[in-house]
Design a protein around this motif. Structure first.
Motif, PDB file in Angstrom:
ATOM      1  N   ILE A  41      14.508  42.019  59.833  1.00  0.00           N
ATOM      2  CA  ILE A  41      13.995  42.203  60.995  1.00  0.00           C
ATOM      3  C   ILE A  41      12.797  40.632  60.262  1.00  0.00           C
ATOM      4  O   ILE A  41      13.207  40.415  59.174  1.00  0.00           O
ATOM      5  CB  ILE A  41      12.518  43.605  60.485  1.00  0.00           C
ATOM      6  CG1 ILE A  41      12.224  43.935  58.835  1.00  0.00           C
ATOM      7  CG2 ILE A  41      13.281  44.810  60.665  1.00  0.00           C
ATOM      8  CD1 ILE A  41      10.483  44.297  58.478  1.00  0.00           C
ATOM      9  N   PRO A  42      12.211  40.738  60.944  1.00  0.00           N
ATOM     10  CA  PRO A  42      11.641  38.989  60.894  1.00  0.00           C
ATOM     11  C   PRO A  42      10.790  38.774  58.771  1.00  0.00           C
ATOM     12  O   PRO A  42      10.132  40.400  59.029  1.00  0.00           O
ATOM     13  CB  PRO A  42      10.911  38.388  61.803  1.00  0.00           C
ATOM     14  CG  PRO A  42      11.441  39.147  62.967  1.00  0.00           C
ATOM     15  CD  PRO A  42      11.660  40.591  61.983  1.00  0.00           C
ATOM     16  N   ASP A  43      10.756  37.752  58.544  1.00  0.00           N
ATOM     17  CA  ASP A  43       9.955  37.889  56.973  1.00  0.00           C
ATOM     18  C   ASP A  43       8.734  38.029  57.580  1.00  0.00           C
ATOM     19  O   ASP A  43       7.202  38.400  57.429  1.00  0.00           O
ATOM     20  CB  ASP A  43      10.246  37.125  56.858  1.00  0.00           C
ATOM     21  CG  ASP A  43      11.321  36.741  55.927  1.00  0.00           C
ATOM     22  OD1 ASP A  43      12.049  36.996  55.815  1.00  0.00           O
ATOM     23  OD2 ASP A  43      12.637  35.271  55.650  1.00  0.00           O
ATOM     24  N   LYS A  44       7.862  38.151  58.705  1.00  0.00           N
ATOM     25  CA  LYS A  44       6.856  37.641  58.827  1.00  0.00           C
ATOM     26  C   LYS A  44       6.462  39.279  59.260  1.00  0.00           C
ATOM     27  O   LYS A  44       4.912  39.454  58.986  1.00  0.00           O
ATOM     28  CB  LYS A  44       6.385  36.958  60.621  1.00  0.00           C
ATOM     29  CG  LYS A  44       6.789  37.325  61.760  1.00  0.00           C
ATOM     30  CD  LYS A  44       6.613  36.756  62.639  1.00  0.00           C
ATOM     31  CE  LYS A  44       7.398  37.100  63.864  1.00  0.00           C
ATOM     32  NZ  LYS A  44       6.744  36.214  65.177  1.00  0.00           N
ATOM     33  N   SER A  49       4.099  48.081  58.240  1.00  0.00           N
ATOM     34  CA  SER A  49       4.098  50.200  57.886  1.00  0.00           C
ATOM     35  C   SER A  49       5.587  49.857  58.290  1.00  0.00           C
ATOM     36  O   SER A  49       6.344  50.880  58.214  1.00  0.00           O
ATOM     37  CB  SER A  49       3.062  51.118  58.776  1.00  0.00           C
ATOM     38  OG  SER A  49       2.878  52.334  58.382  1.00  0.00           O
ATOM     39  N   ALA A  50       5.755  49.864  59.769  1.00  0.00           N
ATOM     40  CA  ALA A  50       6.894  49.278  60.359  1.00  0.00           C
ATOM     41  C   ALA A  50       7.411  48.842  61.750  1.00  0.00           C
ATOM     42  O   ALA A  50       6.337  48.071  62.023  1.00  0.00           O
ATOM     43  CB  ALA A  50       7.076  51.024  61.182  1.00  0.00           C
ATOM     44  N   VAL A  51       8.188  48.702  61.711  1.00  0.00           N
ATOM     45  CA  VAL A  51       8.744  47.829  62.906  1.00  0.00           C
ATOM     46  C   VAL A  51       9.774  47.891  64.022  1.00  0.00           C
ATOM     47  O   VAL A  51      10.651  48.494  63.653  1.00  0.00           O
ATOM     48  CB  VAL A  51       9.556  46.375  62.528  1.00  0.00           C
ATOM     49  CG1 VAL A  51       9.762  45.667  63.408  1.00  0.00           C
ATOM     50  CG2 VAL A  51       8.160  45.525  61.321  1.00  0.00           C
ATOM     51  N   ILE A  52       9.889  47.887  65.088  1.00  0.00           N
ATOM     52  CA  ILE A  52      10.503  48.648  66.669  1.00  0.00           C
ATOM     53  C   ILE A  52      11.521  47.762  66.179  1.00  0.00           C
ATOM     54  O   ILE A  52      11.080  46.266  67.218  1.00  0.00           O
ATOM     55  CB  ILE A  52       9.575  48.853  67.779  1.00  0.00           C
ATOM     56  CG1 ILE A  52       8.516  49.732  67.557  1.00  0.00           C
ATOM     57  CG2 ILE A  52      10.390  49.367  68.688  1.00  0.00           C
ATOM     58  CD1 ILE A  52       7.538  50.459  68.891  1.00  0.00           C
ATOM     59  N   PRO A 184       5.028  46.408  65.487  1.00  0.00           N
ATOM     60  CA  PRO A 184       5.970  45.036  66.417  1.00  0.00           C
ATOM     61  C   PRO A 184       6.960  45.362  67.151  1.00  0.00           C
ATOM     62  O   PRO A 184       7.627  46.026  66.947  1.00  0.00           O
ATOM     63  CB  PRO A 184       5.504  44.132  65.077  1.00  0.00           C
ATOM     64  CG  PRO A 184       4.717  44.540  64.179  1.00  0.00           C
ATOM     65  CD  PRO A 184       4.903  45.877  64.205  1.00  0.00           C
ATOM     66  N   THR A 185       6.964  44.847  68.383  1.00  0.00           N
ATOM     67  CA  THR A 185       8.258  45.200  68.800  1.00  0.00           C
ATOM     68  C   THR A 185       9.707  43.960  68.759  1.00  0.00           C
ATOM     69  O   THR A 185       9.196  43.320  69.242  1.00  0.00           O
ATOM     70  CB  THR A 185       8.464  45.937  70.151  1.00  0.00           C
ATOM     71  OG1 THR A 185       7.334  46.494  69.903  1.00  0.00           O
ATOM     72  CG2 THR A 185       9.483  46.080  70.319  1.00  0.00           C
ATOM     73  N   MET A 186      10.413  43.781  68.319  1.00  0.00           N
ATOM     74  CA  MET A 186      11.512  42.378  68.642  1.00  0.00           C
ATOM     75  C   MET A 186      12.412  42.606  69.360  1.00  0.00           C
ATOM     76  O   MET A 186      12.306  41.327  70.375  1.00  0.00           O
ATOM     77  CB  MET A 186      12.342  42.845  67.745  1.00  0.00           C
ATOM     78  CG  MET A 186      12.617  42.741  65.820  1.00  0.00           C
ATOM     79  SD  MET A 186      13.405  43.642  64.683  1.00  0.00           S
ATOM     80  CE  MET A 186      14.726  42.315  64.788  1.00  0.00           C
ATOM     81  N   ALA A 232       3.689  41.148  69.419  1.00  0.00           N
ATOM     82  CA  ALA A 232       3.397  41.863  67.350  1.00  0.00           C
ATOM     83  C   ALA A 232       2.463  43.234  68.583  1.00  0.00           C
ATOM     84  O   ALA A 232       2.780  43.494  70.137  1.00  0.00           O
ATOM     85  CB  ALA A 232       1.350  40.709  68.602  1.00  0.00           C
ATOM     86  N   LYS A 233       2.284  43.204  67.475  1.00  0.00           N
ATOM     87  CA  LYS A 233       1.891  44.840  67.467  1.00  0.00           C
ATOM     88  C   LYS A 233       0.168  45.026  68.578  1.00  0.00           C
ATOM     89  O   LYS A 233      -0.775  44.306  68.372  1.00  0.00           O
ATOM     90  CB  LYS A 233       1.039  45.687  65.996  1.00  0.00           C
ATOM     91  CG  LYS A 233       0.165  44.830  65.319  1.00  0.00           C
ATOM     92  CD  LYS A 233       0.206  45.381  63.957  1.00  0.00           C
ATOM     93  CE  LYS A 233      -1.030  44.772  63.353  1.00  0.00           C
ATOM     94  NZ  LYS A 233      -0.950  45.917  62.014  1.00  0.00           N
ATOM     95  N   ASN A 234      -0.138  46.360  69.016  1.00  0.00           N
ATOM     96  CA  ASN A 234      -1.069  46.156  69.864  1.00  0.00           C
ATOM     97  C   ASN A 234      -2.264  47.456  68.692  1.00  0.00           C
ATOM     98  O   ASN A 234      -1.759  48.304  68.253  1.00  0.00           O
ATOM     99  CB  ASN A 234      -0.730  47.441  71.508  1.00  0.00           C
ATOM    100  CG  ASN A 234      -0.186  45.839  72.373  1.00  0.00           C
ATOM    101  OD1 ASN A 234      -0.081  45.104  71.929  1.00  0.00           O
ATOM    102  ND2 ASN A 234       0.426  47.174  73.025  1.00  0.00           N
TER     103      ASN A 234
END
Length: 717
Positions: A41-44, A49-52, A184-186, A232-234
């Motif tokens: 996942i990206p460093d940012k 908590s989690a990344v999609i 967040p969604t990649m 970005a996450k909502n």
């Protein structure tokens, strides 16, 4: 523990899979899976908590003869970065069959397939055997995901196949969703396939990428895709309408085999099925409703009701006819519906030529006829709720609400009946919005559609007024409360829904309009006795449920348990703006708000205004704008009898005043004789606040919450 819930409808009978599970698994995780090795996942986003990593939504609409198959699927590949995410995804709950009732008749053999696998940090994959590990509990299946750890990737899908038969036009459920998720969604991909006889309405809003058509070898088939990256996450905070400002998409697919079915479709269809309909124009609105509304009604029952009556104005007459019609064409049948539902019998044969308004269209046509006969000017209003976004972005017909605007000196807005509907106000979701007015010539023909702005209500219209008399028990262990609550405007509507059961208003209407109750239509003595007993049993059961519901509701208002609760309705408030819903409650608060302090007592007096909104640190950092349901105000007057031999100290903390352009909280506390009198008012001024005003809202919200934490001291003389 939070749980990821995948709820799917359940089928009556078990049938074989329409597709092999292995094929479905290969559809997501096979050789063509481009995300099989996507683990970073990206460093940012490493502090999230989690990344999609990947989210895929798939829809397929296919026909063969009279059969139609609807397939929907979703896959998510998520990297879990903290314990909260691990806990979130440690258990799945689902139902693995569903009941389909689409079309004229149904093939009830829908099936859902679920796949779950864990990808460990070293790349090892662990596939969960769903069939083996799922446990039945509370009419659903649950799967515990064991040994889930921070840094793991959870990759799961569900795939739903729903076949049915349809010989009529049919609209599938609309899909309306923001692009973003709570994480967040990649990468996001949405794709759907259709073919001839399937019409598609699809558009994106608020900066979301457009849908693209993918070339197909078969001229009768069509494929579409929407893709997006780096989403970005909502945040989905309180008082927020995501579709009004977040990047989102809306679509609906409608099935129509021929031109006659297209003409009957409850949808704004494109001219050709190959064309994606992206917008609905004023002309579309006009064309759709042009032949749907026309004055058509037998007004005999209204004419009989009006004989001998005189009115001071058309407004007064229309109000009276509206409430009478609400009973004659709606509430008088509710008793039969409730009993029929409970007993499983069809009871409308008891009535002679029953007229029951079940749709907006039948309601509008009837009142068009009445207004035309009385030569009263009116328009038909076509609007959409504020949470859908602007009427300019209207796409899905189901999102439309229709009203009649009667152009009297003070315009009246008449909406389709519910037991509490009013001739003085309309759906609050339509207030303060732009809408279309379908102009009617000579009371019968829609001739044009023009833009109009619908009126607003104010915080003075939507008011809650509560007066509480409080007595401290002789042993100082609790409080006895007698409370009268009065509600006006839209605050009245929500309370009516909660507090009034069918017997509270149906019998009120029978008495007011001198009409027969359901039981009086039964002429057979044995049948009458049987139904009377059934009605008594149903009502008694509902009253017991009502009693428990009232107690629970009041306890939730205060945020703690109460005892010895009773509630009685003093006025239903169902006949106009000036008529309040009023009810009285009596209850006890034991071993809760009073604490002994030597020979004195501390009383948590602030909690008597009921629990208030607490804005935590995370909410204070809000980035979204604020969308309120409507302007409103809440007034409290609390009178506490001061026990003999005591005085009250600490009143200074109960006197607060925070007011600004968004709203306010004002409170006062005085002693009059042997009474401590507390008055509070909290109010919200507007429908909408820009994010820049959020801190101003926090000021009065915090003041109201802080008030609930205040105490007074009963000092021994």
């Amino acid at each position: 523990m939070k749980k990821l819930l995948i709820y799917l409808l359940i089928a009556i009978s078990c049938t074989s899979f329409a597709q092999d599970k292995a094929e479905i698994k290969d559809f997501f995780w096979g050789k063509s899976d481009l995300y099989k090795k996507a683990n970073s996942i990206p460093d940012k986003w490493k502090n999230e908590s989690a990344v999609i990593i990947y989210k895929y939504e798939y829809y397929n609409y296919h026909k063969f003869g009279a059969s139609v198959t609807y397939t929907s699927a979703i896959r998510k590949r998520i990297k879990l970065l903290d314990q909260a995410a691990v806990t979130e995804f440690s258990e799945f709950s689902f139902k693995d069959k569903f009941y389909s009732n689409k079309g004229m008749y149904a093939l009830r053999n829908g099936t859902n397939v679920i796949g779950i696998k864990i990808v460990k940090s070293d790349g090892k994959e662990i596939e969960i055997d769903v069939d083996k590990n799922a446990k039945e509990a509370d009419k659903e299946k649950k799967i515990a995901i064991a040994n889930l750890e921070i840094g793991d990737i959870l990759d799961f899908y569900y795939y739903s196949i729903e076949p049915f038969k349809s010989v009529l036009e049919f609209g599938f459920e609309p899909e309306e969703s923001p692009l973003g998720d709570v994480y967040p969604t990649m990468d996001l991909k949405l794709s759907f396939d259709t073919e001839n006889d399937f019409f598609v309405n699809f558009n994106t809003y608020n900066g979301a990428p457009e849908l693209k058509e993918i070339p197909s070898k078969n001229s009768g088939e069509r494929k579409y895709e929407l893709t997006a990256k780096d989403i970005a996450k909502n945040e989905f905070p309180r008082w927020f309408y995501p579709l009004a400002e977040l990047p989102c998409y809306k679509f609906q697919v409608f099935f129509a085999r021929s031109g006659k079915f297209e003409a009957r479709a409850d949808a704004f269809l494109s001219d050709k099925e190959k064309i994606i309909k992206k917008t609905v124009t004023k002309e579309d609105i006009f064309n759709y409703y042009d032949d749907k509304f026309h004055p058509n009604a037998d007004l005999g029952v209204i004419n009989d009701y009006l004989k001998g009556k005189t009115y001071g104005s058309d407004e007064e007459k229309i109000r009276d006819v509206y409430y009478f019609s609400r009973h004659m064409f709606f509430t008088q049948y509710i008793e039969a519906i409730v009993i029929g539902k409970s007993t499983g019998t069809y009871l409308f044969t008891m009535y002679k030529n029953p007229i029951f308004f079940q749709t907006e269209q039948s309601f509008v046509n009837y009142f068009m006829a009445f207004l035309k006969k009385n030569d009263i000017d009116y328009d038909i209003i076509v609007g959409t709720s504020r949470f859908n976004g602007s009427i300019d972005d209207l796409l899905i017909q189901r999102n439309v609400t229709v009203l009649l605007r009667v152009n009297t000196k003070n315009p009246l807005y008449l909406e389709y009946f519910n037991p509490f509907s009013s001739a003085d106000q309309f759906n609050y979701n339509l207030e303060n919005t732009k809408a279309y007015a379908l102009q009617v010539a000579k009371g019968k023909k829609v001739v044009d559609a023009v833009n109009v702005n619908l009126p607003s209500s104010t915080m003075q219209d939507n008011v809650s007024k509560v007066v509480s008399d409080v007595k401290i028990s002789d042993d100082f262990t609790g409080l006895n409360v007698k409370k009268e609550s009065s509600f006006f405007g839209h605050l009245k509507e929500s309370e009516q829904s909660d507090k009034l059961y069918y017997f509270d208003y149906v019998f009120e209407d029978y008495k007011k309009y001198e009409t027969k109750s359901f039981i009086e239509y039964i002429t057979n003595k044995k049948a009458k006795e049987k139904n009377t007993n059934q009605i008594d049993a149903i009502v008694n059961k509902m009253k017991e449920e009502q009693k428990e519901a009232f107690k629970k509701s009041t306890a939730e208002e205060y945020g703690f348990d109460i005892d010895d609760h009773s509630l009685s309705i003093k006025n239903t408030g169902r006949f106009g703006k000036k008529s309040a819903l009023v009810y009285e409650e009596n209850f006890a608060i034991k071993n809760n708000l009073i604490k002994k302090a030597g020979e004195n007592y501390l009383v948590e007096i602030g909690k008597l205004i009921t629990a208030q909104v607490e804005i935590d640190k995370k909410e204070k950092e809000r980035k979204n704008n604020v969308y309120m349901i409507y302007p409103r105000s809440f007034e409290n007057e609390i009178s506490v009898e001061i026990p003999a031999g005591f005085t009250v100290a600490g009143l200074d903390k109960l006197n607060k005043k925070v007011e600004n352009e968004t709203g306010g909280f004002v409170s006062s506390a005085t002693v009059s004789g042997n009474k401590l009198v507390i008055k509070t008012t909290k109010y919200y001024k507007n429908y909408y606040e820009p994010n820049s005003n959020w801190n101003k809202m926090i000021q009065f919200l915090d003041a109201a919450y802080q008030f609930t934490q205040e105490k007074v001291l009963l000092k021994k003389n």
